[in-house]
Structure formats: structure tokens, C-alpha cells
Design an enzyme around this catalytic site. Structure first.
Site, PDB file in Angstrom:
ATOM      1  N   GLU A  39       0.805  -1.229   0.000  1.00  0.00           N
ATOM      2  CA  GLU A  39       0.000   0.000   0.000  1.00  0.00           C
ATOM      3  C   GLU A  39       0.832   1.270   0.000  1.00  0.00           C
ATOM      4  OE1 GLU A  39      -2.268  -3.337   0.820  1.00  0.00           O
ATOM      5  OE2 GLU A  39      -0.556  -2.631   1.963  1.00  0.00           O
ATOM      6  N   HIS A  94     -11.275  -5.328   8.534  1.00  0.00           N
ATOM      7  CA  HIS A  94     -12.045  -5.168   7.298  1.00  0.00           C
ATOM      8  C   HIS A  94     -13.327  -4.391   7.542  1.00  0.00           C
ATOM      9  CE1 HIS A  94      -9.413  -8.599   6.569  1.00  0.00           C
ATOM     10  NE2 HIS A  94      -9.411  -8.192   5.306  1.00  0.00           N
TER      11      HIS A  94
END
Lengths: 399, 336
Positions: free
Chosen positions: B102, B172
Site C-alpha cells: 500500500e 475489514h
């Protein structure tokens, strides 16, 4: 670019006239060199996953020698001035000096084309100048004045210029940006290469490996240049890195070790790197082994993790400027007078810029809230006091 | 001994049943209120939020030759399929997979945008955006400012699915907008449904400052509306008043807007009162005009939010600011 020196100017003019007329043998005048070119041997490169490396000897013209010497001297002088300005408390905050590492930038720049781009970390004063920013633009950015190349708003670590994507303040954070810039070169097919510089300290940052991977995966024209000056802040390479063969740490990315104290070696290696990337082979790692004389930053005396003797020894035996000077003098490419003239000119230019960098005003306080957004939707910028918001200013032209 | 075991398993059985019931309740912890107002006239087609986002990126890639879309697995559409079919349509050099990194994706996107491309980066889950936090906060947000306006990466848009879906757990389910909300130089946007998502994503992509576009992932498929087919944008930095009332004002964004719309209905049905419901949409900057609602306070502002705890997996139903918690707080406010 600094002003062209009178002697160099003469030389340039003379090179346009037929060779026979050039003052090749002029022992009567110490103003002119006696040889027009000479060939130098280069300390062998170490190669990683490469069949053939850069040329191990290189020819230097008298003109090249003068130009490179001028740049080397200029970079050293800028850093001396920066160090003094910091000690005078005119440069505030951070200041990282490049003295000792000049051969890396000067040699690389000598091989680079205008289409190539550079992104580096915070030891960026010299690079900024080599990429076209005036000495005043550099020094007054350091002193935070309006004539600074980032309007005095970036400071020592955030100098920018054309194709120079900045000094960057976070260790290693510039590496993936370099890969992105390289993709832009590839996407536009402009033939440019992005030189992505980082130090041996940043060589252990995770994002560097992410950038290696993307660059190789997509065969981007990116040269990762590890300026190994021996110390990541206060930690020597042996204490920070499981492998100090930085040129091999790209694993699947081929690499070259280069003597970063030899400006001819760094130039040849860079020429090779440009050819390599332009042939579509993808990225390359270049480790430039070099040395920094100052501490990591101005708050580090640079003597607690190494001995004064060590620094002295490098200065005496491997200094990039002294050694280059000896080389070009002994091969009669230049004369002592020519070099003296360059030294005087460099000193004059930096002194004048230093003076101006102290006296220029800062940008107005209104720029505290300038250029935060391209188009500020709120018009006002909220501060601590609810009744006293500040106006957002568009300072740089919007295009 | 045997009876003890039975008892134990009974307890466990009861507990399991209870948790399962909660999980059932979760999957519909809100009722979706579709938008009826169209921002532009003209042809519409039924799209869920995933399709609306896909449509916005399709328009961008079609009309902007410098536009590039990349992220983890976006080649096949990404885990939520927002990029479905775009690689086939625009080629592997414009829609491509990145490695799982990322920080690299963000930095890469910043460099790409700085050099003049329109960069749309997908972070697979908003929870994964934290490795990229440094790049976004220290590099992207400050690029324009620290270079004195010479360089900027405004053509960068970072998309990331956020929020709860009922089973996401710790990594998540998070909503990281608050972290970014304190970063001058960034824009932070959260849409509440397909029409808003398309118009806001398109404006973010075209905005000349870097945008973080957080997509409540539970809405990808559960939210469907008649979405205008043509290109349109919605203004940045503007909230939307979805329901008007006289007794109180409820403010939310993303999925929570729908919870609040239901609470407003409950207030009307059960208390005979009307309340405002405002969708903030733009977390950074806040809508200046809408903010003036705070000039008319008759009670202190109260917040209904997730607890100060990591996002819990099995306790998600107790964690979310659901309609009951919001309704209870509204009652309290009304009796201040």
C-alpha cells in the site's frame, strides 16, 4: 547554472574554431591547459547480475574537466556557506550537508540529459543547484526567504526545480515516487530515465523494496541510486544492514557498485545506466560508495560514532575534489591558474548569494494559508480562534 | 459430570444462537433509502453502488487518455469488482494490478500524478490504508504547499472500501476518515449511495487536490438506484439536507445516513416530531454553510459513534451506532 567562467568561456569559444588553431601547446601561458584530452582508468566496478559493466576507462576533455571542477567546487562552497548560515542561526530547523559526496551528483549530472528526472532525499542542496536552480535560489530557500526556489516555504529538505522532484523529508518515501515518475517517462515514451536517490539508511526501508518490485515488474526506466556514505544517521552500515552490498540488494534488479568519490566513475556509470534503461531492460541499482564529512544533520557533530582520524583520513586520501584536481593537473588537462580562477569565481558567486539570502525578506504572513489547495472551497482557513479565520491565498499561478 | 457437560453445551448453544441472531440482525442493520432526486435530467439506468463507481471510472478512462487505474487485483475488477471489465476495455497498461504494498501504491500514485497523469489508486480495504498513511499525509497532502506551488499531485484519487459489513472484524470494517480529516491538503469524501458515488467520484478524480474516496462497502450491492447514464459531478465540500424538520438535526455520512433516515421516521411515527437529516458527504472540508446549524443549539451536541475500542468482530451489533442507540440519544436530546 552558475555563470560561465572567463577561462572556460575562452575555451568554449576556442573549441568552435578549427582544431589546428586551438591553443594546444601554449606552455608560455599558464592560462591555458596543454592537453586537450586525457584518458583515465576507473576503479573496477562490482557487478550484480550483469554480464558487462560500464567502461573501465574514460576520456575527459579539458573543457569537461574545467566544468566538472567548477561544479564540484561550487557544491562544496554552497555547503560551507550553508553550515555557516546555520551556525549563525539564519538557517533554522534542519540542514543536511553534502560535503564529501559531491562526485556522485556532479558525475551523474554530467551524463544526464535534459529529459531525465531526479528525485532525492533531504541531502539535496547540491542536486538542486545542478538541476538548474541558482545558488541564490538554494541558499535563500534554506534561509526561508522569498527568493528561495520553494518561496522559502519548503526549507532545506524541500528544494524543487525543473525535472527535480524534490528533496523529500521522510527516509525512503521518495523511492516509490521515483518508480511512478519512471512510469510517466515510459508512458509518454519520452526516453527519459528517473534517477531515484536514497541513502544507505533508507536502503532498509520497506517501501524501497516495493518500488524495486514494481519497477522490475513493469520494466520501468528507473535507476535506484544508493548513496552509501557509510552511516545512516549515527549508525554505520555494518550495524544497520544484514547485507552492505547495496548494489546487490535489488535481488532481481541488476546492480553496479561504483566508486562514488571518483567523478569520472560516476559519470561513466550513469552513461551506462541511461543506455541500459533506454534499451528497455528495466531498472538498475547503482551503489555509489562515498563519504560525508559533516554529521547527519547540523545537530549531529558526527564524531560520536566514528573517529576524527577516520574523517581526516578520507579528506586526505579520497576527497572527491582534491583527487580530481590532482588527476587533471598531473595529466595537464588544466593549469593551476585556471583552477584558482574557478575557485575565486565560485567563492564570489556564493558569497554574493549568501549575502542576499540573509537580506531578502520572507514571504508575507498571508502565505501561511497560501497554496494549501488549488481551489479552496471554504475560502477561509480555520485556526485556533473561531473568530479569527485566515484567508486562503492562491500564490502560485493556477494552470 | 455428564449433566454439567450438557449444561455447558446448552449455554454454548444458547450463546451461539444469540450471536447468530445478532448476525442475522446485522445483515440488515439499516434500511436503504434510495435517492429519488436526480442531479441531472436525462436517461437513467438501475445501478448498484459498485456499478455506479465502475461507470464513473469507465467515463474517466474513456475521456481522459492520461487516466490510469491500479491497485491490488483490480485487473479482474478488484475484490468488490468495482473495476469489472475495465482492463478488457482499456488494456493492461491502463488498468493493472499492483503488488501487495500500500505504501508503494500511494507513493507510486503520487509520483505518477505529480508527473501529469490522472491516477486512480485502489486500496483493497480502507483498513489497509495505514501503511500508506505516511505517503498520503506527509507527501500527497503537502506537495503543493511545500514546493511553493511548483508541484502537486491533485490528479491522485485514492479509493478504498470502508465500514462494516457484518463480519469484517478488526481489519475489514474500519472507517479511517477521521484520521485524514485533520490533514490540510487532502479532501475526504464518503458517498451514501450510487447517485452520490458516481457524481462525487467523478469530481474527486477531476479535482486538482488529492482526494481520499471512501466507499461504504456494504452499499456496493445492497444499494441500488436509478442513476443518470451521462457524465455529471456533485460539488465537493457540500452537505445535503435529505429531510427537513423542526425538533432536532441528525448528521451522518455513508451508511449511517440511512440509519438516521430511519430514526427520523421513528421520531415522526412514535413521537410525532420532525427532524433534519443531513448527509455530510464531504468530511474534509466540512460544508461551511451547513456548519451554521451549530449556531442554533438548544442542547449540547451529542455524538453517537462506535465505542473507543478496536472494531470488534463478534460484538459488531453492539458496536455500531444503530437506530436504537441513535433514537435513544435523540430522545435524551429532546428532553434536555
Amino acid at each position: 547554472m552558475s555563470k560561465l567562467l572567463p577561462s572556460a568561456a575562452k575555451f568554449l569559444t576556442s573549441s568552435t574554431i578549427p582544431k589546428a588553431a586551438a591553443p594546444v601547446v601554449s606552455s608560455s601561458s599558464s592560462k591555458f591547459s596543454t592537453k586537450s584530452e586525457a584518458t583515465f582508468e576507473i576503479k573496477p566496478y562490482k557487478l550484480h547480475k550483469l554480464e558487462q559493466g560500464p567502461a573501465t576507462s574514460a576520456t575527459l576533455s579539458s573543457e569537461d574537466a574545467l566544468k566538472m571542477y567548477e561544479k564540484l567546487a561550487m557544491l562544496r562552497r554552497i555547503e560551507t556557506a550553508s553550515g555557516n548560515l546555520y551556525k549563525e542561526k539564519i538557517i533554522r530547523g534542519f540542514c543536511h550537508l553534502y560535503s564529501g559526496q559531491e562526485a556522485v551528483a556532479v558525475g551523474m549530472r554530467a551524463a544526464m540529459r535534459d529529459v531525465d528526472s531526479v528525485i532525492t532525499a533531504y541531502r539535496c542542496h547540491g542536486w538542486t543547484h545542478l538541476m538548474g536552480v541558482s545558488v541564490l535560489g538554494v541558499l535563500s530557500e534554506l534561509t526561508g526567504r522569498r527568493t528561495g526556489c520553494s518561496r522559502g516555504k519548503g526549507g532545506s529538505m524541500h528544494l524543487y526545480g525543473k525535472n527535480f522532484y524534490g528533496g523529500n523529508g521522510i527516509v525512503g518515501a521518495q523511492a516509490p515516487l521515483g518508480a511512478g515518475i519512471a512510469l510517466a517517462h515510459k508512458y509518454r515514451a519520452d526516453g527519459g530515465v528517473c534517477f531515484t536517490l536514497y541513502g544507505d539508511g533508507a536502503a532498509n526501508q520497506g517501501q524501497l523494496f516495493e518500488a524495486y518490485n514494481m519497477a522490475k515488474l513493469w520494466d520501468l526506466p528507473c535507476v535506484f541510486v544508493c548513496e552509501n556514505n557509510g552511516y545512516g544517521m549515527g549508525t554505520s552500515v555494518d550495524r544497520s544492514s544484514a547485507s552492505t552490498d547495496y548494489y546487490s540488494r535489488g535481488d532481481y534488479v541488476p546492480g553496479i557498485w561504483v566508486d562514488g568519490m571518483d567523478v569520472i566513475a560516476t559519470r561513466e556509470a550513469t552513461r551506462y545506466a541511461i543506455d541500459y534503461c533506454n534499451s528497455g531492460k528495466g531498472p538498475l541499482v547503482m551503489e555509489m560508495e562515498t563519504y560525508r564529512y559533516s554529521g547527519h544533520s547540523m545537530s549531529d557533530p558526527g564524531t560520536s560514532y566514528r573517529t576524527r582520524d577516520e574523517v581526516q583520513e578520507v579528506r586526505q586520501t579520497r576527497d572527491p575534489i582534491t583527487s580530481f584536481k590532482e588527476k587533471i593537473l598531473s595529466r595537464e588537462l588544466v593549469t593551476p591558474d585556471q583552477l584558482k580562477e574557478i575557485d575565486a569565481q565560485v567563492r564570489k558567486e556564493v558569497d554574493e548569494a549568501t549575502k542576499q539570502a540573509k537580506t531578502e525578506p520572507e514571504v508575507g504572513v498571508e502565505e501561511l494559508t497560501g497554496d494549501i489547495y488549488r481551489n479552496n472551497l471554504e475560502t477561509l482557513i480555520r485556526g485556533l480562534h473561531p473568530a479569527a479565520p485566515l484567508q486562503h491565498y492562491e500564490v502560485a499561478p493556477r494552470n | 459430570m455428564a449433566s454439567l457437560l450438557t449444561q455447558k453445551s446448552l449455554v454454548i448453544g444458547k450463546l451461539t444462537k444469540y450471536v447468530n441472531d445478532c448476525a442475522k440482525r446485522l445483515s440488515s442493520h439499516f434500511i436503504y433509502y434510495p435517492d429519488n432526486e436526480k442531479p441531472v435530467s436525462g436517461e437513467t439506468t438501475k445501478m448498484n453502488m459498485m456499478q455506479a463507481i465502475n461507470n464513473a471510472m469507465d467515463i474517466t478512462l474513456r475521456d481522459d487518455p492520461t487516466a490510469v487505474l491500479f491497485g491490488e487485483d483490480v485487473g479482474f475488477g478488484g475484490v468488490f469488482r468495482c473495476a469489472l471489465g475495465l482492463q478488457d476495455k482499456y488494456g493492461k497498461d491502463r488498468v493493472f494490478n499492483t503488488p501487495l504494498c500500500e505504501q508503494g501504491i500511494a507513493g507510486f500514485g503520487i509520483g505518477l500524478a505529480t508527473a501529469g497523469a490522472t491516477a486512480i489508486a485502489e486500496i483493497q480495504f480502507a483498513d489497509y490504508i495505514f501503511p500508506a498513511f505516511d505517503q498520503l499525509v506527509n507527501e500527497a497532502a503537502k506537495a503543493r504547499y511545500r514546493s511553493g506551488g511548483q508541484f502537486e499531485c491533485g490528479a491522485l484519487t485514492v479509493r478504498a472500501p470502508c465500514g462494516a459489513v457484518g463480519h469484517g472484524g478488526l481489519y475489514h470494517s474500519q472507517s479511517p476518515e477521521a484520521y485524514f480529516a485533520h490533514t490540510p491538503g487532502l479532501r475526504v469524501v464518503v458517498p451514501r449511495g450510487p447517485i452520490a458515488a458516481k457524481g462525487l467520484l467523478l469530481v474527486c478524480i477531476r479535482e486538482r487536490d488529492p482526494c481520499i474516496f471512501l466507499e461504504p462497502k456494504i452499499l456496493y450491492r445492497s444499494a441500488a438506484e436509478e442513476v443518470p447514464v451521462e457524465d455529471y459531478t456533485l460539488p465537493l465540500g457540500k452537505a445535503q439536507l435529505l429531510r427537513e424538520g423542526t425538533s432536532a438535526t441528525l448528521v451522518g455520512w455513508g451508511t449511517q445516513v440511512h440509519v438516521l433516515l430511519e430514526v427520523a421516521q421513528m421520531a415522526e411515527d412514535q413521537l410525532g416530531l420532525t427532524v433534519d437529516v443531513i448527509d455530510l458527504q464531504s468530511i474534509l472540508p466540512w460544508d461551511e454553510d451547513t456548519e451554521e446549524c451549530f449556531l442554533h443549539l438548544e442542547a449540547p451536541v451529542s455524538r453517537v459513534a462506535g465505542w473507543d475500542a478496536p472494531f470488534p468482530h463478534v460484538f459488531e451489533p453492539f458496536y455500531l451506532p444503530d437506530r436504537w442507540r441513535c433514537f435513544a440519544q435523540l430522545n435524551k436530546l429532546l428532553h434536555y
